[in-house]
Design an enzyme around this catalytic site. Structure first.
Site, PDB file in Angstrom:
ATOM      1  N   ASP A   1       0.858  -1.174   0.000  1.00 13.57           N
ATOM      2  CA  ASP A   1       0.000   0.000   0.000  1.00 13.57           C
ATOM      3  C   ASP A   1       0.902   1.235   0.000  1.00 13.57           C
ATOM      4  O   ASP A   1       2.128   1.135   0.086  1.00 13.57           O
ATOM      5  CB  ASP A   1      -0.939  -0.026   1.212  1.00 13.57           C
ATOM      6  CG  ASP A   1      -2.220   0.762   0.971  1.00 13.57           C
ATOM      7  OD1 ASP A   1      -2.226   1.663   0.099  1.00 13.57           O
ATOM      8  OD2 ASP A   1      -3.231   0.489   1.634  1.00 13.57           O
ATOM      9  N   TYR A   2       0.307   2.385  -0.091  1.00 12.47           N
ATOM     10  CA  TYR A   2       1.013   3.659  -0.243  1.00 12.47           C
ATOM     11  C   TYR A   2       2.036   3.843   0.886  1.00 12.47           C
ATOM     12  O   TYR A   2       1.668   4.013   2.038  1.00 12.47           O
ATOM     13  CB  TYR A   2      -0.032   4.772  -0.218  1.00 12.47           C
ATOM     14  CG  TYR A   2       0.399   6.119  -0.702  1.00 12.47           C
ATOM     15  CD1 TYR A   2       0.159   6.519  -2.013  1.00 12.47           C
ATOM     16  CD2 TYR A   2       0.998   7.033   0.150  1.00 12.47           C
ATOM     17  CE1 TYR A   2       0.515   7.776  -2.453  1.00 12.47           C
ATOM     18  CE2 TYR A   2       1.361   8.294  -0.279  1.00 12.47           C
ATOM     19  CZ  TYR A   2       1.123   8.661  -1.580  1.00 12.47           C
ATOM     20  OH  TYR A   2       1.474   9.920  -2.020  1.00 12.47           O
TER      21      TYR A   2
END
Length: 752
Positions: free
Chosen positions: A295-296
Site C-alpha cells: 500500500d502507499y
C-alpha cells in the site's frame, strides 16, 4: 503462528535459503524472458517501483498529497532511465500517451509502463459507495457496476485498479468500511467475486475494456483496535482463516492477479513484512501466482512501526517477505540493487518479482500494444454515457435501505402535497458521490432538490431550507426550518455525515449524527408534521433521540452520479426499497465493535427483560438497534410454514428447507429472504447465527412464494481445533428470516 514451525527454523537460520526453496518462476513469453535476462539489477528494481503520477488527475493530489511533490519532467526522466514501472492516479490519456511514448522510444529496454488508479466505485460515472451497493444483496449488480467502471477507466488509459477492497468491517468507527461489503463473510465473498469479474470482464485482461483488479488489504485491516485506521491487529489464526481470509480466497478464485498488503500489523508483525502471510499462506498454501504490491508507502512505514531500523532494512524485510512492488516510497529503486550486490537479497527473488510484474503486463496486452488503452476518442465518448448513468440510477435505488415506515407514510404522493426539503444535504452539489473517488465530481451529480423537483407534478410546491450545517448551527437556521416545516404537508429531512467523515483516515470516536443536526431534527419533529429522514452515511450509525421519532427513515448512503433521482424514485414509489443493511446499526457507539455473528458467551441474557449478571450493557441488550439484513419494503411481508425436509442431513447428502413468504400489502415488493444457521454445540464455540444463503424475490400484492434452500455438509464447516476445516455431527438451529435478529420461521435439524 506467523511462520509455521518448520519455516520458522529455516528462516531463522537463513532467510535467503528459506526463500530460495519456495521460488517457482512463472513462465514468460520467450521475447519477454529474453528481455528480463538483459536487465541490470537497477532496471529490475525499476520494474518494481510504482509512483503517484506527477501529472495527477482529478482529486488525486488531495487524496495522495505526497505525489504532488513530484515533477512531471523528472518523472519522464525516470522512465527514460528505466527506474519506473508505472504511475497511478494520473491525468488520463494525454498524460499516459506522453509517458508511454517515452518508455517505448527513449528508455533503454522499451518495457511498457503500467497505468493504475483507484477506481473504487466508479470512474466518471460514479456508482454507490461499495458498502451501499453491498446492501443491494445483488452480486450481479456489483458485477455490472464494476464492469462499467472498468470499461470507463480503460477508455481513459488505465490498466489496473486498486479494487475491490474485500476487508471485513465489524467496527463502524472505522472509516474505510465504506469501501467494502460490510460485516458478513458470505456477502463479502460474493461481492468480492462479482467485483473482480466485473473489473476484468469475460474476454481476458488483454481486452481493451478490461482492467486488472487488486484484492486489498491483505489482511485483517478492518480489525484495527478501537476502529482506528492503520491500528494494531492482534487476533487468532482461527479468526483470520474463518473471517478475514475467505473474501480474499474468493477474489483469487475469481482470477484476481494482484493483491495489496495491508498497513496493519498482526500479532506484532506488520503485514508488509510478514512472510507467513504473504508467502506461506498466499503463495504456497493458496497457490497464488500473481504479484503483491505494497500500500502507499507501506514499506517505508515499517520504520515507524518499529520493525525496521532504516530504509535499507525496511526494503529487505518487505521484499523478502513477499512484497513484489513498492508503491510510492521509492525504497526499492534506492536499495534493492545494493542489497542484491551485497548478497542480502537473492537474484532469484529479484527475478521472481520482476517476472510477476512482466507477466501482468503481458496479460494486459501491453507488450503487444502498449497504447491499447490510450485512445483520446474513447476517453471522450465512452464515459458518462446514457447507459452508464442509467445503471448508476438503478444501482442507487437498489442500495437504499428503509429502516422504518410507520403508518405507511412512504411512498409520498407526487401531486397535491407541499414538501419541505430541510437539512444540510437537501440541495447542492456536495457530498453526493462519496469518499475516495478520484475522477468523478459532485458537480456532475444530481442533488436531492433536483431529483425531487423532477419527480413531482408541481415543482413550485417544493421548498428547501438548509436549517443547519453538517457540523455547526447556522444563524437563524432552525427558525427557518421550523417555519418551512409548518408551512408544508410533508417534511423530508436530509441529514447525516459528510463524505469526508468516511473513508481512509476518517475513523470516528462517536458514530452519531452531529449535534447541530440533532438539534435541527428535534425542532422539526416537534412541529408534528410527517417527517421522512434521509441518512447520508458511509457506516452504520448509532441513532438516538428525535431521529428515531420520525415515522420514516431511509438510509441513502452516498449514492453517486444519480443520487437525487434515485432517492426521488424511492420516495415517490417509482421503485420500492429493496436493500438491506450490510452492517448492523448499534444502539450506541460504546457497543463497537459489534456484529450479528457474535458468540453467545456463557451468560447470555436471553429473550425478555435485562437480567443481572448477564452479558449486556446496563442500558440495552446485546443486539443491534437495526440489525444486519434489516430493511423494509412497501409491501407487508410475512414468513410461515417452515419445512425442514425430514430434519436430518446425511453426511454425504443434502437437506432441503423452505418457507412460505407472503406479501399481504397493496404494493409490489422485493424481499431478501435470508437463511441463518447455528451450530448448537461444537468443539469450537460458534456464532449465534451465520448467514448461509439468501434469495431476492419479487412479490406482487397478495402473492405468496415458497422459498427453498439446500443445505450441504460443506455449508456447516468451521475452522476446528487443528486449524483445519471441519464439521461435527449434532443439532443445528436454522432460521429463514428477514434479518439476523428476526425470528422469521425457525427450527432444528440434525447432521448425522
Amino acid at each position: 503462528m506467523l511462520l509455521g514451525a518448520g519455516a520458522a527454523v529455516a528462516w531463522a537460520a537463513s532467510p535467503a535459503r528459506a526463500l530460495l526453496a519456495q521460488i517457482a518462476p512463472a513462465p514468460l513469453p520467450r521475447n519477454v524472458e529474453a528481455l528480463l535476462a538483459q536487465l541490470t539489477p537497477a532496471e529490475k528494481a525499476g520494474q518494481l517501483t510504482l509512483m503517484a503520477a506527477a501529472w495527477a488527475g482529478g482529486a488525486a493530489t488531495a487524496l495522495n498529497p505526497a505525489g504532488a511533490a513530484a515533477n512531471f519532467d523528472g518523472q519522464l526522466d525516470e522512465v527514460r532511465r528505466g527506474r519506473l514501472t508505472g504511475v497511478f492516479n494520473g491525468n488520463g490519456v494525454a498524460m499516459a500517451k506522453r509517458m508511454q511514448t517515452v518508455a517505448m522510444t527513449e528508455a533503454p529496454r522499451n518495457i511498457p509502463l503500467l497505468f493504475a488508479a483507484d477506481i473504487i466505485h466508479g470512474f466518471r460515472t460514479v456508482f454507490p459507495v461499495p458498502l451501499a451497493e453491498a446492501g443491494s444483496f445483488d452480486p450481479d449488480l456489483a458485477r455490472r457496476t464494476a464492469r462499467a467502471a472498468g470499461a470507463e477507466a480503460a477508455a481513459s488509459g488505465i490498466d489496473w485498479t486498486f479494487a475491490p477492497m474485500v476487508d471485513i468491517a465489524r467496527d463502524q468507527r472505522w472509516g474505510r468500511g465504506v469501501e467494502g461489503a460490510g460485516e458478513d463473510v458470505l456477502l463479502s465473498r460474493l461481492m468480492a467475486t462479482a467485483r473482480v469479474q466485473g473489473f476484468q470482464g469475460t474476454r481476458g485482461l488483454a481486452a481493451r475494456d478490461a482492467v486488472a483488479a487488486c484484492a486489498k488489504h491483505f489482511a485483517a485491516y478492518g480489525a484495527g483496535e478501537g476502529g482506528l485506521d492503520y491500528n494494531t491487529v492482534d487476533i487468532s489464526e482461527r479468526t483470520l482463516r474463518e473471517i478475514y481470509f475467505p473474501p480474499f480466497q474468493a477474489a483469487l478464485a475469481a482470477g484476481v492477479p494482484t493483491v495489496m498488503a495491508s498497513f496493519n500489523e498482526i500479532a506484532g508483525v506488520p503485514a508488509t513484512a510478514n512472510p507467513w502471510l504473504l508467502r506461506e499462506v498466499l503463495h504456497d498454501e493458496w497457490q497464488f501466482g500473481g504479484l503483491v504490491v505494497s500500500d502507499y508507502t507501506g514499506d517505508e512505514e515499517l520504520i515507524a512501526h518499529g520493525f525496521a531500523a532504516d530504509a535499507r532494512e525496511a526494503t529487505r524485510l518487505a521484499f523478502l517477505a513477499g512484497v513484489d512492488m513498492s508503491m510510492q516510497s521509492g525504497f526499492y529503486i534506492k536499495h534493492l540493487p545494493d542489497l542484491v550486490a551485497a548478497g542480502e537479497v537473492p537474484m532469484a527473488r529479484l527475478d521472481q518479482a520482476v517476472r510477476r510484474v512482466l507477466a501482468l503486463k503481458v496479460a494486459l496486452g501491453l507488450f503487444d500494444d502498449p497504447f491499447r488503452r490510450i485512445d483520446a476518442r474513447r476517453e471522450k465518448t465512452q464515459v458518462r454515457t446514457k447507459t452508464t448513468l442509467a445503471l448508476a440510477r438503478e444501482a442507487a435505488t437498489k442500495s437504499i435501505v428503509m429502516l422504518k415506515n410507520d403508518g405507511d407514510l412512504l411512498p409520498l404522493p407526487r401531486a397535491g402535497q407541499r414538501i419541505a426539503l430541510i437539512g444540510p444535504f437537501a440541495q447542492g452539489q456536495h457530498d453526493l458521490i462519496g469518499p475516495w473517488n478520484v475522477y468523478g465530481t459532485d458537480a456532475e451529480a444530481v442533488d436531492l432538490l433536483s431529483g425531487v423537483r423532477e419527480a413531482v407534478k408541481d415543482a413550485a410546491l417544493v421548498t428547501v431550507v438548509e436549517g443547519a450545517g453538517i457540523d455547526a448551527p447556522l444563524p437563524g437556521g432552525i427558525d427557518a426550518a421550523v417555519a418551512a416545516a409548518r408551512a408544508a404537508d410533508i417534511v423530508v429531512l436530509a441529514i447525516g455525515e459528510s463524505q469526508r467523515m468516511s473513508g481512509e483516515a476518517q475513523s470516528r470516536s462517536d458514530i452519531v449524527i452531529p449535534a447541530a443536526q440533532q438539534a435541527l431534527v428535534a425542532a422539526v419533529v416537534a412541529t408534528g408534521k410527517p417527517v421522512v429522514v434521509l441518512l447520508s452515511t458511509g457506516r452504520g450509525l448509532a441513532l438516538s433521540g428525535a431521529v428515531l421519532g420520525a415515522p420514516a427513515i431511509l438510509v441513502t448512503w452516498f449514492l453517486g452520479s444519480e443520487a437525487g433521482r434515485a432517492i426521488a424514485d424511492v420516495l415517490f414509489g417509482v421503485v420500492a426499497p429493496s436493500a438491506r443493511l450490510p452492517v448492523s446499526f448499534p444502539h450506541a457507539t460504546g457497543q463497537q465493535p459489534y456484529h450479528y455473528g457474535h458468540k453467545n458467551t456463557g451468560r447470555p441474557n436471553g429473550p425478555g427483560p435485562l437480567a443481572e449478571y448477564k452479558a449486556h450493557y446496563r442500558e440495552f441488550p446485546n443486539d443491534a438497534l437495526f440489525p444486519f439484513g434489516h430493511g423494509l419494503t412497501y409491501g407487508k411481508i410475512t414468513y410461515s410454514a417452515l419445512d425442514l425436509g425430514g430434519g436430518v442431513l446425511a453426511a454425504d447428502g443434502t437437506l432441503t428447507v423452505s418457507a412460505t413468504v407472503t406479501n399481504s400489502g397493496t404494493h409490489a415488493a422485493e424481499e431478501v429472504v435470508q437463511l441463518y444457521v447455528r451450530d448448537v454445540a461444537a468443539s469450537i464455540t460458534r456464532p449465534v447465527r451465520e448467514l448461509k444463503a439468501f434469495r431476492k424475490i419479487a412479490l406482487t400484492p397478495g402473492q405468496s412464494t415458497v422459498v427453498t434452500f439446500t443445505i450441504r455438509r460443506s455449508d456447516l464447516l468451521f475452522v476446528g481445533v487443528a486449524l483445519k476445516p471441519t464439521v461435527e455431527p449434532g443439532r443445528f438451529r436454522v432460521w429463514i428470516a428477514p434479518s439476523a435478529q428476526a425470528e422469521g420461521v425457525s427450527g432444528d435439524f440434525t447432521l448425522a
